[in-house]
Design a protein around this motif. Structure first.
Motif, PDB file in Angstrom:
ATOM      1  N   GLY A 112       0.761  -1.320  -0.104  1.00  0.00           N
ATOM      2  CA  GLY A 112      -0.161  -0.147  -0.025  1.00  0.00           C
ATOM      3  C   GLY A 112       0.691   1.309   0.085  1.00  0.00           C
ATOM      4  N   GLU A 113       1.941   1.189   0.481  1.00  0.00           N
ATOM      5  CA  GLU A 113       2.773   2.531   0.438  1.00  0.00           C
ATOM      6  C   GLU A 113       3.503   2.831  -0.645  1.00  0.00           C
ATOM      7  OE1 GLU A 113       2.424   4.914   2.759  1.00  0.00           O
ATOM      8  OE2 GLU A 113       1.243   3.591   4.224  1.00  0.00           O
ATOM      9  N   LEU A 114       3.521   1.980  -1.825  1.00  0.00           N
ATOM     10  CA  LEU A 114       4.401   2.042  -2.917  1.00  0.00           C
ATOM     11  C   LEU A 114       3.667   2.739  -4.027  1.00  0.00           C
ATOM     12  CD1 LEU A 114       5.837  -1.717  -2.747  1.00  0.00           C
ATOM     13  CD2 LEU A 114       6.964   0.552  -2.127  1.00  0.00           C
ATOM     14  N   CYS A 115       4.323   3.278  -4.983  1.00  0.00           N
ATOM     15  CA  CYS A 115       3.919   4.034  -5.977  1.00  0.00           C
ATOM     16  C   CYS A 115       4.410   3.477  -7.393  1.00  0.00           C
ATOM     17  CB  CYS A 115       4.013   5.437  -6.023  1.00  0.00           C
ATOM     18  SG  CYS A 115       3.326   6.391  -4.581  1.00  0.00           S
ATOM     19  N   ASP A 116       3.545   3.678  -8.439  1.00  0.00           N
ATOM     20  CA  ASP A 116       3.878   3.120  -9.750  1.00  0.00           C
ATOM     21  C   ASP A 116       4.794   4.278 -10.216  1.00  0.00           C
ATOM     22  OD1 ASP A 116       4.159   2.798 -12.467  1.00  0.00           O
ATOM     23  OD2 ASP A 116       2.161   1.831 -12.509  1.00  0.00           O
ATOM     24  N   PRO A 117       6.083   3.556 -10.376  1.00  0.00           N
ATOM     25  CA  PRO A 117       7.226   4.666 -11.106  1.00  0.00           C
ATOM     26  C   PRO A 117       6.709   5.543 -12.348  1.00  0.00           C
ATOM     27  CG  PRO A 117       7.920   2.375 -11.317  1.00  0.00           C
ATOM     28  CD  PRO A 117       6.581   2.243 -10.715  1.00  0.00           C
ATOM     29  N   GLN A 118       5.878   4.794 -13.302  1.00  0.00           N
ATOM     30  CA  GLN A 118       5.550   5.513 -14.394  1.00  0.00           C
ATOM     31  C   GLN A 118       4.529   6.604 -14.255  1.00  0.00           C
ATOM     32  OE1 GLN A 118       4.507   2.312 -16.738  1.00  0.00           O
ATOM     33  NE2 GLN A 118       6.477   1.715 -17.459  1.00  0.00           N
ATOM     34  N   THR A 119       3.465   6.403 -13.342  1.00  0.00           N
ATOM     35  CA  THR A 119       2.502   7.304 -13.254  1.00  0.00           C
ATOM     36  C   THR A 119       2.420   8.101 -11.853  1.00  0.00           C
ATOM     37  OG1 THR A 119       0.945   5.694 -11.824  1.00  0.00           O
ATOM     38  CG2 THR A 119       0.908   5.648 -14.325  1.00  0.00           C
ATOM     39  N   GLY A 120       3.309   7.546 -10.806  1.00  0.00           N
ATOM     40  CA  GLY A 120       3.568   8.371  -9.531  1.00  0.00           C
ATOM     41  C   GLY A 120       2.255   7.942  -8.642  1.00  0.00           C
ATOM     42  N   GLU A 121       1.482   7.245  -9.263  1.00  0.00           N
ATOM     43  CA  GLU A 121       0.220   6.696  -8.243  1.00  0.00           C
ATOM     44  C   GLU A 121       0.371   5.807  -7.359  1.00  0.00           C
ATOM     45  OE1 GLU A 121      -3.155   6.363 -11.026  1.00  0.00           O
ATOM     46  OE2 GLU A 121      -3.060   8.513 -11.716  1.00  0.00           O
ATOM     47  N   ARG A 122      -0.286   5.808  -6.264  1.00  0.00           N
ATOM     48  CA  ARG A 122      -0.048   4.668  -5.324  1.00  0.00           C
ATOM     49  C   ARG A 122      -0.581   3.504  -6.087  1.00  0.00           C
ATOM     50  NH1 ARG A 122      -1.331   5.528   0.867  1.00  0.00           N
ATOM     51  NH2 ARG A 122       0.421   6.673   0.290  1.00  0.00           N
ATOM     52  N   LEU A 123      -0.153   2.502  -5.966  1.00  0.00           N
ATOM     53  CA  LEU A 123      -0.384   1.095  -6.482  1.00  0.00           C
ATOM     54  C   LEU A 123      -1.855   0.510  -6.010  1.00  0.00           C
ATOM     55  CD1 LEU A 123       2.780  -1.021  -6.047  1.00  0.00           C
ATOM     56  CD2 LEU A 123       1.801  -0.143  -8.224  1.00  0.00           C
ATOM     57  N   LYS A 124      -2.633   0.201  -6.584  1.00  0.00           N
ATOM     58  CA  LYS A 124      -3.903  -0.485  -6.357  1.00  0.00           C
ATOM     59  C   LYS A 124      -3.969  -1.721  -5.444  1.00  0.00           C
ATOM     60  CE  LYS A 124      -6.445   1.421 -10.179  1.00  0.00           C
ATOM     61  NZ  LYS A 124      -7.308   1.096 -11.120  1.00  0.00           N
ATOM     62  N   VAL A 125      -4.650  -1.606  -4.400  1.00  0.00           N
ATOM     63  CA  VAL A 125      -4.438  -2.795  -3.186  1.00  0.00           C
ATOM     64  C   VAL A 125      -5.838  -3.160  -3.057  1.00  0.00           C
ATOM     65  CG1 VAL A 125      -3.667  -3.612  -1.022  1.00  0.00           C
ATOM     66  CG2 VAL A 125      -2.359  -1.976  -2.462  1.00  0.00           C
ATOM     67  N   PRO A 126      -6.184  -4.777  -3.427  1.00  0.00           N
ATOM     68  CA  PRO A 126      -5.190  -5.682  -3.664  1.00  0.00           C
ATOM     69  C   PRO A 126      -4.488  -5.642  -5.112  1.00  0.00           C
ATOM     70  CG  PRO A 126      -7.259  -6.627  -3.516  1.00  0.00           C
ATOM     71  CD  PRO A 126      -7.412  -5.145  -3.119  1.00  0.00           C
ATOM     72  N   HIS A 127      -3.607  -6.321  -5.555  1.00  0.00           N
ATOM     73  CA  HIS A 127      -3.096  -6.587  -6.747  1.00  0.00           C
ATOM     74  C   HIS A 127      -3.887  -7.644  -6.955  1.00  0.00           C
ATOM     75  CE1 HIS A 127      -0.067  -8.957  -9.049  1.00  0.00           C
ATOM     76  NE2 HIS A 127      -0.522  -8.260  -9.929  1.00  0.00           N
ATOM     77  N   MET A 128      -4.680  -7.588  -8.069  1.00  0.00           N
ATOM     78  CA  MET A 128      -5.667  -8.503  -8.378  1.00  0.00           C
ATOM     79  C   MET A 128      -5.771  -8.760 -10.020  1.00  0.00           C
ATOM     80  SD  MET A 128      -9.766  -8.458  -7.470  1.00  0.00           S
ATOM     81  CE  MET A 128      -9.779  -8.416  -5.944  1.00  0.00           C
ATOM     82  N   GLY A 129      -6.044  -9.847 -10.384  1.00  0.00           N
ATOM     83  CA  GLY A 129      -5.977 -10.175 -11.958  1.00  0.00           C
ATOM     84  C   GLY A 129      -5.035 -10.790 -12.392  1.00  0.00           C
ATOM     85  N   TRP A 130      -4.748 -11.042 -13.631  1.00  0.00           N
ATOM     86  CA  TRP A 130      -3.875 -11.661 -14.461  1.00  0.00           C
ATOM     87  C   TRP A 130      -2.750 -10.901 -14.672  1.00  0.00           C
ATOM     88  CZ3 TRP A 130      -4.649 -16.947 -15.854  1.00  0.00           C
ATOM     89  CH2 TRP A 130      -5.869 -17.231 -15.857  1.00  0.00           C
ATOM     90  N   ASN A 131      -1.313 -11.609 -14.356  1.00  0.00           N
ATOM     91  CA  ASN A 131      -0.145 -10.964 -14.536  1.00  0.00           C
ATOM     92  C   ASN A 131       0.902 -11.805 -14.842  1.00  0.00           C
ATOM     93  OD1 ASN A 131       1.922  -8.617 -14.514  1.00  0.00           O
ATOM     94  ND2 ASN A 131       1.134  -7.906 -12.578  1.00  0.00           N
ATOM     95  N   GLN A 132       2.055 -11.303 -15.752  1.00  0.00           N
ATOM     96  CA  GLN A 132       2.889 -12.385 -15.987  1.00  0.00           C
ATOM     97  C   GLN A 132       3.974 -12.668 -14.768  1.00  0.00           C
ATOM     98  OE1 GLN A 132       4.685  -9.437 -19.022  1.00  0.00           O
ATOM     99  NE2 GLN A 132       4.140 -11.156 -20.619  1.00  0.00           N
TER     100      GLN A 132
END
Length: 212
Positions: A112-132
């Motif tokens: 929850g305290e982390l941000c996407d380095p590309q957008t600067g927005e906080r990561l959505k929690v939970p991490h949900m769905g398909w990912n590599q």
């Protein structure tokens, strides 16, 4: 006939895991069990789970399974799923901090305290769905699974291994986190292989044949 025991400590989608294993390993007897002797006699053991780590550790203690899990993880092919790998580490930040099984070195950390380095927005929690999942090394459980195949995730906390050599799979979610860890007879994944279509079924099939 070989036996695969799925540890039933009152948490997790046990039936879907069992059905997936029955599909890919018709030659095996799949048991959903909380019986100590069944687990320790089994040829292979699966430690699944969903929910909070506090509840997980409480239920393991309630059913007298804490030491059974540790013993199985030391002595036979052992697959941890979702909450399973988190419980195998030493400590989780969840629920104000919880001591875990300490089978593998490391801790479990909140997204929850982390941000996407590309957008600067906080990561959505939970991490949900398909990912590599990017495979690291040639572990037998990756056999027949294409590099960067997609798996299904649902989690708010991630694995932070104390030993980089334990990490056999990584996933990008604003940064690379460990989505699969392994040592000797243990293989543990943050994603849900039973919900991950053909790649997930292949991983379960590989586990059913694995002889570390």
């Amino acid at each position: 006939m070989s036996t695969i025991a799925i540890i039933d400590y009152g948490m997790g989608n046990l039936r879907s895991v069992a059905k997936a294993l029955e599909q890919v390993a018709p030659q095996a007897q799949v048991l959903v069990t909380q019986q100590r002797d069944d687990i320790l006699r089994a040829d292979r053991v699966v430690f699944p789970g969903q929910g909070s780590i506090r509840d997980c550790m409480r239920e393991l203690a309630h059913w007298n399974l804490t030491e059974v899990v540790r013993e199985a993880a030391l002595n036979k092919p052992f697959l941890g799923l979702c909450l399973g790998p988190q419980a195998l580490l030493a400590f989780s930040e969840e629920n104000g901090g919880v001591e875990c099984l300490n089978v593998l070195p490391g801790r479990v950390v909140w997204f929850g305290e982390l941000c996407d380095p590309q957008t600067g927005e906080r990561l959505k929690v939970p991490h949900m769905g398909w990912n590599q999942v990017h495979q690291i090394g040639n572990h037998p459980l990756w056999q027949g699974i294409s590099q960067d195949s997609r798996f299904y995730f649902v989690h708010s906390y991630y694995l932070q291994s104390a030993e980089p050599s334990l990490v056999v799979g990584e996933t990008w979610y604003g940064f690379n986190f460990a989505s699969a860890i392994a040592r000797d007879n243990i293989f543990a994944v943050q994603f849900h292989p039973e919900k991950s279509a053909q790649a997930g079924l292949r991983l379960l099939a590989n586990f059913a044949d694995w002889n570390p």
